[in-house]
Scaffold this motif. Structure first.
Motif, PDB file in Angstrom:
ATOM      1  N   TRP A 186       0.839  -1.201   0.000  1.00  8.77           N
ATOM      2  CA  TRP A 186       0.000   0.000   0.000  1.00  8.77           C
ATOM      3  C   TRP A 186       0.880   1.261   0.000  1.00  8.77           C
ATOM      4  O   TRP A 186       0.607   2.207  -0.729  1.00  8.77           O
ATOM      5  CB  TRP A 186      -0.914  -0.017   1.222  1.00  8.77           C
ATOM      6  CG  TRP A 186      -1.764   1.212   1.342  1.00  8.77           C
ATOM      7  CD1 TRP A 186      -2.883   1.517   0.643  1.00  8.77           C
ATOM      8  CD2 TRP A 186      -1.528   2.307   2.238  1.00  8.77           C
ATOM      9  NE1 TRP A 186      -3.364   2.736   1.044  1.00  8.77           N
ATOM     10  CE2 TRP A 186      -2.559   3.244   2.014  1.00  8.77           C
ATOM     11  CE3 TRP A 186      -0.554   2.579   3.198  1.00  8.77           C
ATOM     12  CZ2 TRP A 186      -2.641   4.437   2.722  1.00  8.77           C
ATOM     13  CZ3 TRP A 186      -0.641   3.755   3.898  1.00  8.77           C
ATOM     14  CH2 TRP A 186      -1.663   4.672   3.664  1.00  8.77           C
ATOM     15  N   GLY A 187       1.939   1.241   0.807  1.00 14.12           N
ATOM     16  CA  GLY A 187       2.854   2.389   0.842  1.00 14.12           C
ATOM     17  C   GLY A 187       3.556   2.594  -0.486  1.00 14.12           C
ATOM     18  O   GLY A 187       3.741   3.740  -0.927  1.00 14.12           O
ATOM     19  N   ILE A 188       3.939   1.512  -1.149  1.00 15.06           N
ATOM     20  CA  ILE A 188       4.568   1.634  -2.472  1.00 15.06           C
ATOM     21  C   ILE A 188       3.569   2.244  -3.448  1.00 15.06           C
ATOM     22  O   ILE A 188       3.915   3.125  -4.244  1.00 15.06           O
ATOM     23  CB  ILE A 188       5.053   0.254  -2.968  1.00 15.06           C
ATOM     24  CG1 ILE A 188       6.224  -0.218  -2.116  1.00 15.06           C
ATOM     25  CG2 ILE A 188       5.463   0.312  -4.435  1.00 15.06           C
ATOM     26  CD1 ILE A 188       6.587  -1.677  -2.341  1.00 15.06           C
ATOM     27  N   GLY A 189       2.327   1.787  -3.387  1.00  8.07           N
ATOM     28  CA  GLY A 189       1.294   2.333  -4.263  1.00  8.07           C
ATOM     29  C   GLY A 189       1.030   3.804  -4.022  1.00  8.07           C
ATOM     30  O   GLY A 189       0.675   4.535  -4.943  1.00  8.07           O
ATOM     31  N   ARG A 190       1.207   4.246  -2.789  1.00  6.52           N
ATOM     32  CA  ARG A 190       1.017   5.669  -2.476  1.00  6.52           C
ATOM     33  C   ARG A 190       2.190   6.529  -2.962  1.00  6.52           C
ATOM     34  O   ARG A 190       2.003   7.685  -3.304  1.00  6.52           O
ATOM     35  CB  ARG A 190       0.855   5.866  -0.966  1.00  6.52           C
ATOM     36  CG  ARG A 190      -0.308   5.170  -0.345  1.00  6.52           C
ATOM     37  CD  ARG A 190      -1.530   5.976  -0.236  1.00  6.52           C
ATOM     38  NE  ARG A 190      -1.275   7.251   0.412  1.00  6.52           N
ATOM     39  CZ  ARG A 190      -2.101   8.262   0.365  1.00  6.52           C
ATOM     40  NH1 ARG A 190      -3.238   8.127  -0.274  1.00  6.52           N
ATOM     41  NH2 ARG A 190      -1.839   9.391   0.952  1.00  6.52           N
ATOM     42  N   GLU A 191       3.386   5.957  -2.967  1.00 11.21           N
ATOM     43  CA  GLU A 191       4.582   6.720  -3.312  1.00 11.21           C
ATOM     44  C   GLU A 191       4.951   6.665  -4.795  1.00 11.21           C
ATOM     45  O   GLU A 191       5.609   7.555  -5.282  1.00 11.21           O
ATOM     46  CB  GLU A 191       5.776   6.219  -2.484  1.00 11.21           C
ATOM     47  CG  GLU A 191       5.668   6.487  -1.014  1.00 11.21           C
ATOM     48  CD  GLU A 191       5.741   7.969  -0.690  1.00 11.21           C
ATOM     49  OE1 GLU A 191       6.564   8.679  -1.300  1.00 11.21           O
ATOM     50  OE2 GLU A 191       4.951   8.417   0.173  1.00 11.21           O
ATOM     51  N   VAL A 192       4.566   5.600  -5.469  1.00  6.47           N
ATOM     52  CA  VAL A 192       4.992   5.379  -6.855  1.00  6.47           C
ATOM     53  C   VAL A 192       3.765   5.176  -7.728  1.00  6.47           C
ATOM     54  O   VAL A 192       2.818   4.508  -7.331  1.00  6.47           O
ATOM     55  CB  VAL A 192       5.898   4.121  -6.948  1.00  6.47           C
ATOM     56  CG1 VAL A 192       6.274   3.817  -8.376  1.00  6.47           C
ATOM     57  CG2 VAL A 192       7.136   4.298  -6.095  1.00  6.47           C
ATOM     58  N   LEU A 220      15.980  -3.083 -11.743  1.00  7.20           N
ATOM     59  CA  LEU A 220      17.092  -2.704 -10.858  1.00  7.20           C
ATOM     60  C   LEU A 220      17.373  -1.214 -10.958  1.00  7.20           C
ATOM     61  O   LEU A 220      17.562  -0.537  -9.943  1.00  7.20           O
ATOM     62  CB  LEU A 220      18.340  -3.525 -11.194  1.00  7.20           C
ATOM     63  CG  LEU A 220      19.553  -3.254 -10.318  1.00  7.20           C
ATOM     64  CD1 LEU A 220      19.261  -3.645  -8.870  1.00  7.20           C
ATOM     65  CD2 LEU A 220      20.770  -3.985 -10.830  1.00  7.20           C
ATOM     66  N   ALA A 221      17.386  -0.692 -12.184  1.00  6.86           N
ATOM     67  CA  ALA A 221      17.602   0.751 -12.369  1.00  6.86           C
ATOM     68  C   ALA A 221      16.455   1.553 -11.752  1.00  6.86           C
ATOM     69  O   ALA A 221      16.689   2.591 -11.112  1.00  6.86           O
ATOM     70  CB  ALA A 221      17.750   1.071 -13.849  1.00  6.86           C
ATOM     71  N   ALA A 222      15.234   1.082 -11.930  1.00  7.89           N
ATOM     72  CA  ALA A 222      14.087   1.778 -11.335  1.00  7.89           C
ATOM     73  C   ALA A 222      14.182   1.756  -9.810  1.00  7.89           C
ATOM     74  O   ALA A 222      13.882   2.759  -9.151  1.00  7.89           O
ATOM     75  CB  ALA A 222      12.785   1.125 -11.793  1.00  7.89           C
ATOM     76  N   THR A 260      14.958   5.431  -7.204  1.00  9.26           N
ATOM     77  CA  THR A 260      13.762   5.878  -6.505  1.00  9.26           C
ATOM     78  C   THR A 260      14.150   6.383  -5.114  1.00  9.26           C
ATOM     79  O   THR A 260      15.312   6.303  -4.705  1.00  9.26           O
ATOM     80  CB  THR A 260      12.723   4.741  -6.430  1.00  9.26           C
ATOM     81  OG1 THR A 260      11.504   5.291  -5.952  1.00  9.26           O
ATOM     82  CG2 THR A 260      13.180   3.632  -5.532  1.00  9.26           C
ATOM     83  N   HIS A 261      13.173   6.891  -4.394  1.00  5.47           N
ATOM     84  CA  HIS A 261      13.429   7.432  -3.057  1.00  5.47           C
ATOM     85  C   HIS A 261      13.774   6.308  -2.084  1.00  5.47           C
ATOM     86  O   HIS A 261      13.403   5.155  -2.271  1.00  5.47           O
ATOM     87  CB  HIS A 261      12.201   8.184  -2.540  1.00  5.47           C
ATOM     88  CG  HIS A 261      11.848   9.379  -3.351  1.00  5.47           C
ATOM     89  ND1 HIS A 261      12.563  10.548  -3.304  1.00  5.47           N
ATOM     90  CD2 HIS A 261      10.849   9.581  -4.242  1.00  5.47           C
ATOM     91  CE1 HIS A 261      12.031  11.421  -4.125  1.00  5.47           C
ATOM     92  NE2 HIS A 261      10.980  10.855  -4.715  1.00  5.47           N
ATOM     93  N   LEU A 262      14.459   6.659  -1.022  1.00  2.00           N
ATOM     94  CA  LEU A 262      14.861   5.691  -0.004  1.00  2.00           C
ATOM     95  C   LEU A 262      13.639   5.021   0.634  1.00  2.00           C
ATOM     96  O   LEU A 262      13.658   3.815   0.905  1.00  2.00           O
ATOM     97  CB  LEU A 262      15.716   6.375   1.072  1.00  2.00           C
ATOM     98  CG  LEU A 262      16.196   5.478   2.216  1.00  2.00           C
ATOM     99  CD1 LEU A 262      17.117   4.404   1.673  1.00  2.00           C
ATOM    100  CD2 LEU A 262      16.887   6.307   3.271  1.00  2.00           C
ATOM    101  N   LEU A 263      12.572   5.769   0.845  1.00  4.50           N
ATOM    102  CA  LEU A 263      11.365   5.213   1.442  1.00  4.50           C
ATOM    103  C   LEU A 263      10.799   4.083   0.581  1.00  4.50           C
ATOM    104  O   LEU A 263      10.428   3.026   1.091  1.00  4.50           O
ATOM    105  CB  LEU A 263      10.303   6.303   1.629  1.00  4.50           C
ATOM    106  CG  LEU A 263       8.946   5.828   2.156  1.00  4.50           C
ATOM    107  CD1 LEU A 263       9.080   5.261   3.554  1.00  4.50           C
ATOM    108  CD2 LEU A 263       7.940   6.950   2.116  1.00  4.50           C
ATOM    109  N   VAL A 264      10.776   4.284  -0.724  1.00  2.00           N
ATOM    110  CA  VAL A 264      10.265   3.258  -1.627  1.00  2.00           C
ATOM    111  C   VAL A 264      11.183   2.039  -1.617  1.00  2.00           C
ATOM    112  O   VAL A 264      10.717   0.895  -1.630  1.00  2.00           O
ATOM    113  CB  VAL A 264      10.090   3.819  -3.049  1.00  2.00           C
ATOM    114  CG1 VAL A 264       9.654   2.736  -4.027  1.00  2.00           C
ATOM    115  CG2 VAL A 264       9.089   4.963  -3.048  1.00  2.00           C
TER     116      VAL A 264
END
Length: 113
Positions: A45-51, A72-74, A78-82
């Protein structure tokens, strides 16, 4: 009359042991399995909110050999939280799979006995 009493005790013992095995099997599923499932769902859910996951999947290459490099590149860009949420979700899903295998092995061993 003695035989009938012995059979009833055997049936009672069998029923009690089935319940004991069920409780032990459920203990595996309920304790850490449910907790790790909840953690993985919250992480997803958190990934869906951030990305914007749909855009990531849209940008993915069609060649299967290029997919690991793309993801891997993606992940690296990305942000540290993700990144933390992705690792948390993967670890929790791995733990859920391990708990399911353990529970199934226990149930099959109980049925074989």
């Amino acid at each position: 009359m003695m035989n009938n009493t012995m059979n009833e005790q055997t049936n009672i013992e069998r029923i009690v042991m089935q319940r004991v095995h069920l409780i032990r099997a459920l203990r595996f599923a309920i304790s850490s399995g449910v907790f790790s499932t909840l953690i993985s769902l919250l992480a997803l859910w958190g990934i869906g909110r951030e990305v914007w996951v749909a855009h990531v999947l849209q940008n993915a290459p069609t060649d299967v050999l290029n997919l690991p490099g793309f993801y891997l590149a993606a992940f690296m860009h990305t942000h540290l939280l993700v990144q933390v949420l992705v690792l948390l979700a993967l670890a929790a899903l791995f733990f859920v799979a391990r708990e399911i295998v353990r529970a199934l092995a226990f149930i099959s061993a109980a049925k074989a006995a």
